[in-house]
Design an enzyme around this catalytic site. Sequence first.
Site, PDB file in Angstrom:
ATOM      1  N   ARG A 137      16.407  -0.864 -22.185  1.00 22.46           N
ATOM      2  CA  ARG A 137      17.487  -1.709 -21.429  1.00 22.46           C
ATOM      3  C   ARG A 137      18.008  -2.722 -22.706  1.00 22.46           C
ATOM      4  O   ARG A 137      17.532  -2.761 -23.840  1.00 22.46           O
ATOM      5  CB  ARG A 137      16.608  -2.730 -20.701  1.00 22.46           C
ATOM      6  CG  ARG A 137      15.861  -1.943 -19.295  1.00 22.46           C
ATOM      7  CD  ARG A 137      15.400  -3.138 -18.610  1.00 22.46           C
ATOM      8  NE  ARG A 137      14.782  -2.500 -17.468  1.00 22.46           N
ATOM      9  CZ  ARG A 137      13.341  -2.227 -17.301  1.00 22.46           C
ATOM     10  NH1 ARG A 137      12.494  -2.257 -18.396  1.00 22.46           N
ATOM     11  NH2 ARG A 137      13.019  -1.740 -16.064  1.00 22.46           N
ATOM     12  N   LYS A 140      10.243  -5.980 -18.201  1.00 23.09           N
ATOM     13  CA  LYS A 140      10.178  -7.046 -17.151  1.00 23.09           C
ATOM     14  C   LYS A 140       8.752  -7.415 -17.174  1.00 23.09           C
ATOM     15  O   LYS A 140       7.775  -6.880 -17.151  1.00 23.09           O
ATOM     16  CB  LYS A 140      10.479  -6.439 -15.761  1.00 23.09           C
ATOM     17  CG  LYS A 140      11.865  -5.744 -15.563  1.00 23.09           C
ATOM     18  CD  LYS A 140      12.062  -5.120 -14.303  1.00 23.09           C
ATOM     19  CE  LYS A 140      13.286  -4.524 -14.157  1.00 23.09           C
ATOM     20  NZ  LYS A 140      13.425  -3.643 -12.784  1.00 23.09           N
ATOM     21  N   HIS A 155      24.014   0.199 -20.077  1.00 23.22           N
ATOM     22  CA  HIS A 155      23.568   0.926 -19.046  1.00 23.22           C
ATOM     23  C   HIS A 155      24.025   2.257 -18.909  1.00 23.22           C
ATOM     24  O   HIS A 155      23.125   3.087 -18.506  1.00 23.22           O
ATOM     25  CB  HIS A 155      23.689   0.155 -17.651  1.00 23.22           C
ATOM     26  CG  HIS A 155      22.402  -0.634 -17.104  1.00 23.22           C
ATOM     27  ND1 HIS A 155      22.008  -1.560 -17.924  1.00 23.22           N
ATOM     28  CD2 HIS A 155      21.915  -0.349 -16.133  1.00 23.22           C
ATOM     29  CE1 HIS A 155      20.882  -1.891 -17.264  1.00 23.22           C
ATOM     30  NE2 HIS A 155      20.810  -1.416 -16.010  1.00 23.22           N
ATOM     31  N   ARG A 207      21.628   4.289 -21.031  1.00 25.55           N
ATOM     32  CA  ARG A 207      20.225   4.487 -20.269  1.00 25.55           C
ATOM     33  C   ARG A 207      20.303   5.504 -19.144  1.00 25.55           C
ATOM     34  O   ARG A 207      19.400   6.342 -19.107  1.00 25.55           O
ATOM     35  CB  ARG A 207      20.050   3.002 -19.809  1.00 25.55           C
ATOM     36  CG  ARG A 207      18.577   3.044 -19.161  1.00 25.55           C
ATOM     37  CD  ARG A 207      18.157   1.569 -18.916  1.00 25.55           C
ATOM     38  NE  ARG A 207      17.239   1.231 -17.849  1.00 25.55           N
ATOM     39  CZ  ARG A 207      15.956   1.258 -18.012  1.00 25.55           C
ATOM     40  NH1 ARG A 207      15.327   1.517 -19.268  1.00 25.55           N
ATOM     41  NH2 ARG A 207      14.956   1.122 -17.004  1.00 25.55           N
ATOM     42  N   HIS A 258      10.025   2.078 -15.402  1.00 22.60           N
ATOM     43  CA  HIS A 258       9.932   1.567 -14.023  1.00 22.60           C
ATOM     44  C   HIS A 258       8.658   1.244 -13.124  1.00 22.60           C
ATOM     45  O   HIS A 258       7.809   2.246 -13.588  1.00 22.60           O
ATOM     46  CB  HIS A 258      10.817   2.940 -13.262  1.00 22.60           C
ATOM     47  CG  HIS A 258      12.301   2.663 -13.458  1.00 22.60           C
ATOM     48  ND1 HIS A 258      13.043   4.056 -13.148  1.00 22.60           N
ATOM     49  CD2 HIS A 258      13.032   1.817 -13.851  1.00 22.60           C
ATOM     50  CE1 HIS A 258      14.382   3.979 -13.451  1.00 22.60           C
ATOM     51  NE2 HIS A 258      14.391   2.513 -13.953  1.00 22.60           N
ATOM     52  N   TYR A 261      17.510   9.264  -9.940  1.00 20.89           N
ATOM     53  CA  TYR A 261      18.219  10.114 -10.924  1.00 20.89           C
ATOM     54  C   TYR A 261      18.273  11.620 -10.698  1.00 20.89           C
ATOM     55  O   TYR A 261      19.179  12.408 -11.257  1.00 20.89           O
ATOM     56  CB  TYR A 261      17.799  10.032 -12.360  1.00 20.89           C
ATOM     57  CG  TYR A 261      17.835   8.565 -12.936  1.00 20.89           C
ATOM     58  CD1 TYR A 261      19.191   8.272 -13.567  1.00 20.89           C
ATOM     59  CD2 TYR A 261      16.941   7.625 -12.773  1.00 20.89           C
ATOM     60  CE1 TYR A 261      19.214   7.167 -14.248  1.00 20.89           C
ATOM     61  CE2 TYR A 261      17.183   6.386 -13.609  1.00 20.89           C
ATOM     62  CZ  TYR A 261      18.183   6.301 -14.100  1.00 20.89           C
ATOM     63  OH  TYR A 261      18.405   4.825 -14.535  1.00 20.89           O
TER      64      TYR A 261
END
Length: 323
Positions: free
Chosen positions: A165, A195, A267, A270, A293, A302
């Site tokens: 990211r 995150k 992005h 990515r 994730h 995806y």
Amino acid sequence: MTNQGAGGGGAPTALARAIADYLQHVGVERGLAPNTLAAYQRDLRRYEAFLAAAGLTAPGQVARRHVSEFAQGLSDGDDGGSALGMRSVARTIVSVRGLHKFWALEGVCETDPAADIHPPQPGRRLPKAISVHDVTRILESAGTDTPTGLRDAAMLEFLYSTGARISEAVGLDVDDLVFPDSPDDGPSLVRLFGKGSKERIVPIGSYALRALEAYLVRGRPALVAKGKGTPALFLNARGGRLSRQSVWTILRAVAEHAQVEADVSPHTLRHSFATHLLEGGADVRVVQELLGHASVTTTQVYTLVTADTLREVYAAAHPRALG
């Protein structure tokens, strides 16, 4: 909303005042429920902080690209806040659209830069990826004859090589890179902090590694000498840590130079990283780990992209696919 805006002390900016006026409008004239008004305040406080970080101080300075960047970063937290689910992303975009529509109607701004920015549609939001050919054109178009050119090449190679990211990339320190003692020890690695500061280890490809080594040897020392000293890996021209907004600007300029017509953002690299891995046969759970994730369900979107590609190739190549 604070009186001083997202920037802290001092008089409130014209941007902060205009957002406060809108919140007063929706609170008083529309008679919104307290919970709804609180949601508007949270959404627009986040938007104000994002715009302030980009150096904007007045409503008229906001362009479509700012709104688009903010909207695209909401789901991964790349706008600077915590990551949001699809419903929260949709609500935040609605709040921002309402703000800009109000400004346009009231004559605060001449145009509405959010008019064609729409909330994601459940079940239809697919990542945007570009072809390997277009990625290669972009990466080969970054200049390498100056310290900033070496930085740009290293940054873009790094983003595509690792799927990081943008917030993770600009937050890196030099010590987050792990170089092996010898080639027999395996590939170089990087520690990424996603995150919730969750750490993951991602390998770095040989192209990105060469670009990073060139930057660290011939580019970064010249940049760090212009600042006060920082452990940050990617530096701006003043020797400080590179910002998310700067990376957007760099990538757009390089993509334009490469004559890639697609709307490209960090992005995009990515998304392309994940899509190209799956098209190459990578297991979806491995890609999940590389992307950071929490759930494989997020990564599986995806596979819809690669399925579309397979259908197109099948329809074009199989002698009895169409008839």
